[in-house]
Every structure is written in structure tokens, then in C-alpha cells.
Scaffold this active site. Structure first.
Site, PDB file in Angstrom:
ATOM      1  CD  GLU A 169      -3.023  -0.973   2.280  1.00  0.00           C
ATOM      2  OE1 GLU A 169      -2.924  -0.043   3.102  1.00  0.00           O
ATOM      3  OE2 GLU A 169      -3.982  -1.756   2.251  1.00  0.00           O
ATOM      4  CD  GLU A 365      -3.311  -5.801   4.354  1.00  0.00           C
ATOM      5  OE1 GLU A 365      -4.175  -5.007   4.807  1.00  0.00           O
ATOM      6  OE2 GLU A 365      -2.105  -5.549   4.360  1.00  0.00           O
TER       7      GLU A 365
HETATM    8  C1  GBH Z   1      -4.304  -1.986   5.583  1.00  0.00           C
HETATM    9  O1  GBH Z   1      -4.487  -0.659   5.391  1.00  0.00           O
HETATM   10  C2  GBH Z   1      -2.911  -2.234   6.044  1.00  0.00           C
HETATM   11  O2  GBH Z   1      -2.109  -2.780   5.035  1.00  0.00           O
HETATM   12  C3  GBH Z   1      -2.836  -3.035   7.308  1.00  0.00           C
HETATM   13  O3  GBH Z   1      -1.560  -2.915   7.852  1.00  0.00           O
HETATM   14  C4  GBH Z   1      -3.922  -2.601   8.245  1.00  0.00           C
HETATM   15  O4  GBH Z   1      -3.809  -3.174   9.508  1.00  0.00           O
HETATM   16  C5  GBH Z   1      -5.235  -2.969   7.628  1.00  0.00           C
HETATM   17  O5  GBH Z   1      -5.344  -2.486   6.336  1.00  0.00           O
HETATM   18  C6  GBH Z   1      -6.453  -2.540   8.431  1.00  0.00           C
HETATM   19  O6  GBH Z   1      -6.522  -1.162   8.550  1.00  0.00           O
HETATM   20  O7  GBH Z   1     -10.116   7.802   5.064  1.00  0.00           O
HETATM   21  O8  GBH Z   1      -8.954   8.638   3.155  1.00  0.00           O
HETATM   22  O9  GBH Z   1      -7.724   7.540   4.924  1.00  0.00           O
HETATM   23  C7  GBH Z   1      -5.788  -0.226   5.127  1.00  0.00           C
HETATM   24  C8  GBH Z   1      -5.743   0.998   4.331  1.00  0.00           C
HETATM   25  C9  GBH Z   1      -6.476   2.942   3.404  1.00  0.00           C
HETATM   26  C10 GBH Z   1      -8.119   1.571   4.428  1.00  0.00           C
HETATM   27  C11 GBH Z   1      -7.325   4.115   3.559  1.00  0.00           C
HETATM   28  C12 GBH Z   1      -9.014   2.762   4.583  1.00  0.00           C
HETATM   29  C13 GBH Z   1      -9.445   5.000   4.147  1.00  0.00           C
HETATM   30  C14 GBH Z   1      -9.218   6.139   3.277  1.00  0.00           C
HETATM   31  N1  GBH Z   1      -6.778   1.925   4.343  1.00  0.00           N
HETATM   32  N2  GBH Z   1      -8.709   3.823   3.739  1.00  0.00           N
HETATM   33  S1  GBH Z   1      -8.972   7.642   4.161  1.00  0.00           S
END
Ligand code: GBH
Length: 464
Positions: A169, A365
Site C-alpha cells: 500500500e 488483505e
Molecule cells: C491496511 O491498510 C494495512 O495494510 C494493514 O496494515 C492494516 O492493519 C489494515 O489495512 C487494516 O486497517 O479515510 O482517506 O484515509 C488499510 C488501508 C487505506 C483503508 C485508507 C481505509 C481510508 C481512506 N486503508 N482507507 S482515508
């Protein structure tokens, strides 16, 4: 209801669980590990919801034999783990820490002895702090340091690992780390965020080349992207334009360079006032555009947007989103406040498959957080467990979404549930639980949840 046939999975489908080094390992000051940006970020007051850190986490650094035994009981065929860069190259200067490599050799050996294939992510957000002090991902040199580190891992672990994931990511690394500040290193500067985007892309390309140079065709190279499923609120041109803008910065900034060797001109144009793009040098896109064996996709929920009328107050982690209004998620929401839309996963897989028909895909994931409670219940191994019907339903529905995509022709090779264990959920500390297995953070006891048992059944049946 769809027929049974369509909900079966191919025989060679990979069933796995996933974790990340900083979230599960602990042992933060052992065997020569250096600080990562997350160790430093956790020390800053107010950054982590419960004031916690990764010093102990799930103590997997010491308890990996137990965790591998749990996976074996679950019947998983693969474990997606990440290597902590600060264990391998702890200090500026680049000296390699043998004790760090030895640890991962032991873990990988035990996985292999138990018939569990490792899928190794080189970078899941724990950048060595000394690199941040030199500018972190906003500094081009970090991509070169990353390539050096990738070469070390390929050489030391290449006999034990087939599938390598360069980055997890990069969206989060660039936009949350440098654009929003809600993740380490806590910087709020869109110019740095865009430089980080490019240097992460470059790191991917240089790292992929380093692995290939060491291991040739024995290595399967991948990258994991959290591709956003942006839904326009209506067919109104302003709403459609908002969706396009979000897609460009969330998805196209990675897919373009990595898979097609180009940045969409609209990305350059939209960010004109933020950066002059001088960090993109001649030849970079060729370096970034490397053959990919499999694309990893992380999927949790969808994002609904509409065109913004007038200046809004909400600040998007991504730059150049002033025209984009993010709508409040519609329930029922998970404990993260995220909506649940399994169809979004099918749609995403079909869209990616349509655009890159020859590319293998895997879900690296997918999972959900809920307010879990432990019950004394003799039917669980160990006499107690967690009844988590919502996580079971989420798991089943999203696996059905994957099965539908397979049925429609997507080249899906595997699925990794997030997560094997409850763990350190970044800025939310230990307050959110994603595990198929619960961790009691007082005793480090592992406790089965219904979802872990259900996953074992699904793997056994190869059907949901
Ligand atoms: C993943 O990230 C990770 O890879 C992992 O480490 C983590 O524990 C898992 O998911 C659970 O969170 O509101 O604009 O910020 C998740 C990534 C990216 C999910 C942004 C939610 C919200 C967009 N995330 N997203 S914002």
C-alpha cells in the site's frame, strides 16, 4: 442465490493469512533492531489512540512457533508476512545485521517445514528512522537504499521464498505519511506526498530489478496496492469528474507507472500548482515499469464521492482533491467505521482483469474489525473463544465476491485474510481487532474466534 458450482474455488487456489512486522513482532529493541519511523511516531504524544506502541505487540518475534502451529491447524497454505527493514539494516551506513536475517531464516524454515508457503513483503511501512532523517520517501536516495536492502534479502532468503512483494500500500506510505500526517512520519505537505509517490514507484522498480538480478525466474514478483473503489454519487458530470480525480491519484499513480510505464497527463496537470514534478527524471519510468508476476490487491470497503460545490473544510489525504467530496459511509459499518460492500470487490477485480487480462491477481488483505467479546465455551479449542458472527459474515460475503470474479474470468490465484491475529492497528493502537484469532494483550494468549474456525472449514471445503 447463486448455485454451488460458482462458489467453489480452484484446486490450486492459495489460502492464506497476513500480518506485518511492526504490527505483530514486538521485540523492538532486540537483536540489533534499529528504530523505524513508527517507533518514533508512537513516542510523540497524541499520535496513537491508546498511547501504545509496537514494543511488544503480539510478541510474534518470540512466539512464531505457536502462530505457525495455529496456521497449520487452520489449514492455511500460505503466510503473508513482512520483513522489518530496521532489523536488517539498522543504522545509517548500510551495515547488515546478521541477527535480523537469522531470525527470518528461522521463521521461514519453520513455515516450510509445516507446508506453509511464505509470501514476503519487503516494506510494510517500517522505514528505518535514519532514512527519514535524510528526508524519507520524499528523498530520492531512499529508493536506492531500498534497492540495496532488496538485494540483501533476495540473496539471504531467496532459497526459502518464491513470492516477493515489493511494497504494501504505497498509497498509505505517501498520502497518510506525508500528505495527511495520520501515519508516520506525520508530515502534512502535499508536495512531499507527491515526491513520495514517485520515489515509492521508483523503489518498486529498482527493488524488482534487484530481486530479479539475484534470483531470476525463480522469484515471483508482486506489489500490493490498496486500489480504491470510488463510486460516483450520480451521473452528474461534476460527480463523475470527482470520481475520475480520486481514481487518478488513488490508483492510476501506481498502475500507470508500474504496469504501463507512464503517468497519466491528467495527474501532472491536476497537481501543477503543488509540484513542478522535477523529481521525475529521464529514464525513471522505464526503471519503474518492470514485469510483474502477480498483483496483490487489498480490499476493505468502497468510497462514495460527489463533486464539491464551494470550498469544503475536510482535507483529503490525497492532493488535488478540492473538487472531490467524500460522502459519509452508509451502514452497517465495521468498528473502523468502514462500509461493507462485497460487490465492490467483484467490480474491482473485473475492472483490473479487463485492463490487464494476462496479469495474475491475489487478494493480499481483506477483513474486518469488530467489538469482540470472549466467552467461556467448551466447544472452542482451549475452552473459551469469541463468537464473531459479523466477521464470519464479512469473510463469507467477500469470499463469495472473489468466487464470482473467478467465475467471470478473473485470474485470481489466492486470498489472504487480514489478519491471522489481532494486532497493532497503526494510529488506532490496540483498540481495533481484525484477527481470526484473538490476542489477549495481558497474557499473549491466542484465543480462537468463530471466524478462524469458519475459515478453516472454508479452506477444507474449498467452497463458501
Ligand atoms: C491496511 O491498510 C494495512 O495494510 C494493514 O496494515 C492494516 O492493519 C489494515 O489495512 C487494516 O486497517 O479515510 O482517506 O484515509 C488499510 C488501508 C487505506 C483503508 C485508507 C481505509 C481510508 C481512506 N486503508 N482507507 S482515508
Amino acid at each position: 442465490m447463486v448455485n454451488d458450482e460458482r462458489l467453489a474455488f480452484p484446486e490450486d487456489f492459495t489460502w492464506g493469512t497476513a500480518t506485518a512486522s511492526f504490527q505483530v513482532e514486538g521485540a523492538a529493541h532486540e537483536d540489533g533492531r534499529g528504530d523505524s519511523i513508527w517507533d518514533v511516531y508512537c513516542r510523540q504524544p497524541g499520535r496513537i489512540a491508546d498511547g501504545s506502541n509496537g514494543d511488544v505487540a503480539c510478541d510474534q518475534y518470540h512466539r512464531y512457533p505457536e502462530d505457525i502451529a495455529l496456521m497449520k491447524q487452520m489449514g492455511v497454505g500460505a503466510y503473508r508476512l513482512s520483513v522489518a527493514w530496521p532489523r536488517i539494516v539498522p543504522q545509517a551506513g548500510g551495515a547488515i545485521n546478521q541477527a535480523g536475517l537469522d531470525h527470518y531464516r528461522r521463521v521461514l524454515d519453520m513455515l516450510l517445514e509445516n507446508g506453509i508457503k511464505p509470501v514476503v513483503t519487503l516494506y510494510h511501512w517500517d522505514l528505518p528512522q535514519y532514512l527519514q532523517e535524510a528526508g524519507g520517501w520524499a528523498n530520492r536516495d531512499t529508493a536506492q537504499r531500498y534497492a540495496d536492502y532488496a538485494a540483501v534479502l533476495a540473496k539471504a532468503l531467496g532459497d526459502r521464498v518464491q513470492t516477493w512483494t515489493t511494497l504494501n500500500e504505497p498509497w498509505c506510505s505517501a498520502y497518510l505519511g506525508y500528505g495527511d500526517g495520520g501515519h508516520a512520519p506525520g508530515i502534512r505537505d502535499y508536495g512531499q506526498a507527491l515526491a513520495a509517490v514517485h520515489h515509492l514507484n521508483l523503489a518498486h522498480g529498482l527493488g524488482a530489478q534487484a530481486i530479479r538480478a539475484e534470483l531470476g525466474d525463480r522469484a515471483r514478483i508482486s506489489v500490493t496496492l490498496n486500489l480504491q473503489v470510488n463510486r460516483a454519487d450520480s451521473d452528474d458530470p461534476a460527480d463523475l469528474a470527482a470520481k475520475t480525480r480520486a481514481d487518478l491519484f488513488a490508483n492510476e499513480v501506481w498502475l500507470g507507472p508500474m504496469l504501463a510505464g507512464t503517468y497519466d497527463q491528467r495527474i501532472h496537470d491536476a497537481a501543477e500548482g503543488i509540484t513542478d514534478w522535477s523529481f521525475v527524471r529521464d529514464g525513471d519510468l522505464e526503471q519503474i515499469h518492470q514485469p510483474l508476476d502477480v498483483l496483490g490487491i487489498n480490499y476493505y470497503s468502497t468510497n462514495h464521492v460527489r463533486g464539491r460545490s464551494g470550498a469544503g473544510s475536510e482535507r483529503n489525504p490525497m492532493p488535488a482533491q478540492e473538487m472531490v467530496e467524500t460522502l459519509p459511509p452508509q451502514g452497517p459499518l465495521t468498528a473502523m467505521g468502514w462500509n461493507q460492500e462485497p460487490q465492490g470487490l467483484t467490480d474491482l477485480l473485473m475492472e483490473v482483469s479487463g485492463r490487464f487480462p494476462k496479469l495474475d491477481l491475489m487478494i493480499t488483505e481483506n477483513g474486518s474489525a469488530w467489538e469482540d467479546q470472549v466467552s467461556m465455551d467448551p466447544s472452542f479449542p482451549g475452552g473459551k473463544g469469541v463468537h464473531d458472527p459479523q466477521r464470519v459474515a464479512y469473510l463469507e460475503e467477500h469470499l463469495r465476491a472473489v468466487a464470482r470474479a473467478i467465475h467471470e474470468g478473473a485470474r485470481m490465484t489466492g486470498y489472504f485474510a487480514w489478519s491471522l491475529l489481532d494486532n497493532f492497528e497503526w494510529a488506532l493502537g490496540y483498540t481495533k481487532r481484525f484477527g481470526l484469532i484473538r490476542v489477549d494483550y495481558d497474557t499473549q494468549e491466542r484465543i480462537w474466534k468463530d471466524s478462524g474456525l469458519r475459515y478453516a472449514q472454508i479452506i477444507h471445503d474449498r467452497a463458501v
